[in-house]
Design a protein around this motif. Structure first.
Motif, PDB file in Angstrom:
ATOM      1  N   PHE A 118       0.819  -1.214   0.000  1.00  0.00           N
ATOM      2  CA  PHE A 118       0.000   0.000   0.000  1.00  0.00           C
ATOM      3  C   PHE A 118       0.852   1.264   0.000  1.00  0.00           C
ATOM      4  O   PHE A 118       0.366   2.335  -0.381  1.00  0.00           O
ATOM      5  N   ILE A 119       2.115   1.156   0.428  1.00  0.00           N
ATOM      6  CA  ILE A 119       2.974   2.334   0.497  1.00  0.00           C
ATOM      7  C   ILE A 119       3.977   2.364  -0.652  1.00  0.00           C
ATOM      8  O   ILE A 119       4.815   3.266  -0.718  1.00  0.00           O
ATOM      9  N   THR A 120       3.906   1.386  -1.547  1.00  0.00           N
ATOM     10  CA  THR A 120       4.844   1.369  -2.678  1.00  0.00           C
ATOM     11  C   THR A 120       4.628   2.544  -3.625  1.00  0.00           C
ATOM     12  O   THR A 120       5.573   3.051  -4.220  1.00  0.00           O
ATOM     13  N   THR A 121       3.392   2.979  -3.782  1.00  0.00           N
ATOM     14  CA  THR A 121       3.126   4.118  -4.670  1.00  0.00           C
ATOM     15  C   THR A 121       3.776   5.403  -4.170  1.00  0.00           C
ATOM     16  O   THR A 121       4.464   6.090  -4.942  1.00  0.00           O
ATOM     17  N   ALA A 140      13.771  -5.801 -10.754  1.00  0.00           N
ATOM     18  CA  ALA A 140      14.630  -6.919 -11.160  1.00  0.00           C
ATOM     19  C   ALA A 140      13.901  -7.863 -12.113  1.00  0.00           C
ATOM     20  O   ALA A 140      14.505  -8.427 -13.041  1.00  0.00           O
ATOM     21  N   SER A 141      12.606  -8.039 -11.876  1.00  0.00           N
ATOM     22  CA  SER A 141      11.830  -8.922 -12.749  1.00  0.00           C
ATOM     23  C   SER A 141      11.283  -8.211 -13.980  1.00  0.00           C
ATOM     24  O   SER A 141      10.664  -8.845 -14.852  1.00  0.00           O
ATOM     25  N   GLY A 142      11.482  -6.881 -14.072  1.00  0.00           N
ATOM     26  CA  GLY A 142      11.038  -6.121 -15.231  1.00  0.00           C
ATOM     27  C   GLY A 142       9.579  -5.740 -15.199  1.00  0.00           C
ATOM     28  O   GLY A 142       9.015  -5.390 -16.257  1.00  0.00           O
ATOM     29  N   ASP A 143       8.931  -5.783 -14.035  1.00  0.00           N
ATOM     30  CA  ASP A 143       7.512  -5.456 -13.933  1.00  0.00           C
ATOM     31  C   ASP A 143       7.334  -4.025 -13.449  1.00  0.00           C
ATOM     32  O   ASP A 143       8.139  -3.501 -12.671  1.00  0.00           O
ATOM     33  N   THR A 144       6.269  -3.411 -13.889  1.00  0.00           N
ATOM     34  CA  THR A 144       5.961  -2.056 -13.440  1.00  0.00           C
ATOM     35  C   THR A 144       5.338  -2.100 -12.053  1.00  0.00           C
ATOM     36  O   THR A 144       4.684  -3.086 -11.667  1.00  0.00           O
ATOM     37  N   ILE A 145       5.529  -1.019 -11.297  1.00  0.00           N
ATOM     38  CA  ILE A 145       4.982  -0.948  -9.944  1.00  0.00           C
ATOM     39  C   ILE A 145       4.825   0.521  -9.563  1.00  0.00           C
ATOM     40  O   ILE A 145       5.679   1.355  -9.906  1.00  0.00           O
ATOM     41  N   GLY A 146       3.738   0.840  -8.892  1.00  0.00           N
ATOM     42  CA  GLY A 146       3.521   2.208  -8.458  1.00  0.00           C
ATOM     43  C   GLY A 146       3.456   3.163  -9.632  1.00  0.00           C
ATOM     44  O   GLY A 146       2.726   2.939 -10.603  1.00  0.00           O
TER      45      GLY A 146
END
Length: 412
Positions: free
Chosen positions: A10-13, A128-134
């Motif tokens: 929840f705080i990653t954004t 590291a895995s190449g995925d988008t986040i936040g």
């Protein structure tokens, strides 16, 4: 670790947004795909978080001092109610309430940092895995994957396989060397911070179990960082090393400017304050005046460092006032000098053997003088002669001493 990190998703954004904002700033200077841009963004994230946690740090310092002062009372409660756990807990809670102490306050900064720490770990794992986040889109994720700090990608770990490191365009040797150095620095900074606290900012006159606990933590925490650090990405190691350095500097400031009463740091601080007063003839600064005011208000409850400070002021010819200022006082200086001179004039205490030998010598001299006197009295004196300057012996029936003159009409 990934499961724990996902709990703080929840705080990653907010965390990713702060990193992106700083990256746009540093990217314009060093280049958007460089390790400097992403590494300094993580460092700036730490600075922002630690500035926000300063009030909690102040509460932590106060709580640690209160807990240290309460240790003798807590130990007495434990010994008194050692067979009644419920009553012991009730008395402990009453003691905390009466003194306004919260045992959890000493852990507040670490607890408050934990969500940010795990959120950053979650962000770097996705990179590291190449995925988008936040707020990190695919372009920013690819840029972060290309960022290297001294040859190690910010998303790489010490325990990563060679294939995974190769996918990040790096060598396993570079990753392990960089991560190993950062783990050692992280553990060493944690050890030095705790050691500095134990040696300089603890009242050594009070021996309590709390001190033993802190001493154990001085060795346990660095060991925990060393063991768990091999599973941290390079970016997390940058984060934790930065926060350790911040804590070390913050603690050094507290030790130098607001030391624990009775500690070695307080003695050094008061000696610096005494030197400043002697040089300028006044207490400079509101905070320093508040320190002097607190020492004066303690009266007979001052510790050794504070009594030494007051004595130093008196020797320099100053008298501390209730408002924290000092005044020039020749009487105080004269009393201090007179007291020191009187102490210097006191004879040294002789050993028991020397006192016994001196007494025996005096006894022998007294006996010798008595024997000489007896020998002189035993010598016969010639009749009819008296020693010059001595009165004649009175005849029998005649009064001794001076005689009154006879009346002219009286018979001879």
């Amino acid at each position: 670790m990934d499961t724990i990190a996902s709990l703080f998703s929840f705080i990653t954004t907010p965390v990713s947004w702060i990193i992106v904002q700083f990256h746009s700033l540093y990217g314009a200077i060093f280049g958007p795909d460089t390790g400097w841009a992403w590494g300094l963004s993580i460092v700036s994230l730490v600075v922002v978080i630690r500035i926000c946690l300063i009030p909690l740090f102040v509460k932590q310092i106060k709580s640690m001092r209160n807990m240290q002062a309460l240790q003798p009372k807590m130990k007495a409660i434990q010994e008194r109610y050692k067979n009644d756990r419920q009553r012991q807990s009730e008395e402990m809670m009453k003691l905390y309430k009466d003194t306004g102490t919260n045992p959890l306050s000493s852990c507040l900064p670490i607890l408050a940092q934990s969500p940010f720490f795990f959120a950053l770990y979650h962000v770097l794992s996705k990179i590291a895995s190449g995925d988008t986040i936040g707020v990190l889109n695919q372009e920013l994720v690819n840029s972060a994957r290309e960022a290297h700090i001294f040859g190690a990608p910010i998303a790489a770990k010490f325990m990563d396989s060679e294939e995974k490191v190769a996918a990040l365009n790096a060598s396993l040797t570079d990753v392990r060397v960089v991560t190993a150095i950062m783990i050692v620095l992280m553990s060493a900074s944690q050890f030095y911070t705790q050691r500095q606290l134990m040696q300089k900012n603890v009242d050594l006159t009070v021996k309590t179990p709390y001190m033993q606990q802190q001493k154990m933590l001085m060795y346990i925490f660095p060991l925990i960082f060393a063991v768990t650090g091999i599973n941290f990405p390079v970016g997390v190691l940058v984060y934790w090393l930065t926060t350790n350095v911040w804590t070390m500097g913050q603690q050094m400031y507290v030790i130098n400017q607001n030391p624990t009463p009775g500690s070695k740091a307080q003695d050094n601080y008061l000696q610096r304050l005494l030197k400043s007063v002697s040089s300028h003839g006044e207490v400079r600064g509101r905070r320093r005046r508040s320190v002097v005011q607190a020492i004066v208000a303690k009266g007979s409850d001052r510790n050794d460092n504070e009594r030494k400070f007051i004595a130093g002021l008196a020797k320099a010819g100053f008298a501390a006032q209730a408002d924290g200022t000092v005044i020039k006082s020749d009487t105080v200086m004269a009393d201090a000098d007179g007291g020191s001179a009187a102490r210097r004039q006191q004879p040294k205490r002789q050993s028991k053997a020397r006192r016994q030998s001196g007494a025996a010598q005096q006894t022998g001299e007294a006996k010798l003088s008595l024997e000489k006197q007896d020998q002189q009295d035993a010598k016969p004196k010639p009749a009819g002669k008296t020693a010059p300057g001595t009165p004649r012996q009175a005849k029998s029936g005649q009064r001794k001493g001076s005689q009154r003159p006879k009346h002219p009409s009286s018979k001879k």
